[in-house]
Design an enzyme around this catalytic site. Structure first.
Site, PDB file in Angstrom:
ATOM      1  N   ILE A  56       0.834  -1.202   0.000  1.00 24.64           N
ATOM      2  CA  ILE A  56       0.000   0.000   0.000  1.00 24.64           C
ATOM      3  C   ILE A  56       0.871   1.254   0.000  1.00 24.64           C
ATOM      4  CG2 ILE A  56      -0.212   0.211   2.527  1.00 24.64           C
ATOM      5  CD1 ILE A  56      -3.281   0.688   2.016  1.00 24.64           C
ATOM      6  N   CYS A  57       0.364   2.321  -0.647  1.00 21.54           N
ATOM      7  CA  CYS A  57       0.997   3.643  -0.601  1.00 21.54           C
ATOM      8  C   CYS A  57      -0.128   4.658  -0.431  1.00 21.54           C
ATOM      9  CB  CYS A  57       1.860   3.899  -1.842  1.00 21.54           C
ATOM     10  SG  CYS A  57       0.935   4.003  -3.386  1.00 21.54           S
ATOM     11  N   ARG A  58       0.050   5.869  -0.924  1.00 25.94           N
ATOM     12  CA  ARG A  58      -1.003   6.884  -0.746  1.00 25.94           C
ATOM     13  C   ARG A  58      -2.194   6.614  -1.663  1.00 25.94           C
ATOM     14  NH1 ARG A  58      -2.799  11.790  -2.726  1.00 25.94           N
ATOM     15  NH2 ARG A  58      -3.565  13.214  -1.143  1.00 25.94           N
TER      16      ARG A  58
END
Length: 105
Positions: A56-58
């Site tokens: 996951i990231c932004r």
């Protein structure tokens, strides 16, 4: 590369957060492993190749790159569609390291 929604992540899933330190400090998933994308090659040994990872990231761009890179090195990983923005919108629990209410920056 497989993409999954935040709702498809099981409660016991191993989550790898590839955002930068300031993003992590503002808000992250409790129990997630934090390795910024640029540090991933140097910290590959921190990951278990036999564990399925939800990356996951932004918003999903960096995690897509990380997922593809991990898969090319023999790891099992899926990209979390919409990233932490989708996590926040879904009302999923978060914590922060800065003493403020957790948020996504």
């Amino acid at each position: 590369m497989e993409n999954v929604s935040v709702d498809a992540i099981s409660s016991g899933a191993k989550i790898l957060d590839v955002r930068e330190d300031y993003e992590w400090e503002a808000g992250h998933i409790d129990g997630a492993l934090h390795i910024p994308l640029d540090s991933l090659p140097d910290r590959l040994d921190d990951l278990d190749p036999d564990t399925d990872l939800a990356v996951i990231c932004r918003s999903g761009g960096r995690s897509a790159r990380a997922t593809a890179w991990l898969e090319s090195h023999g790891y099992s990983a899926v990209n979390v569609t919409g990233g932490m923005g989708a996590w926040l919108e879904a009302g999923k629990p978060m914590v922060s390291d800065n003493g403020q209410d957790p948020t996504v920056v």
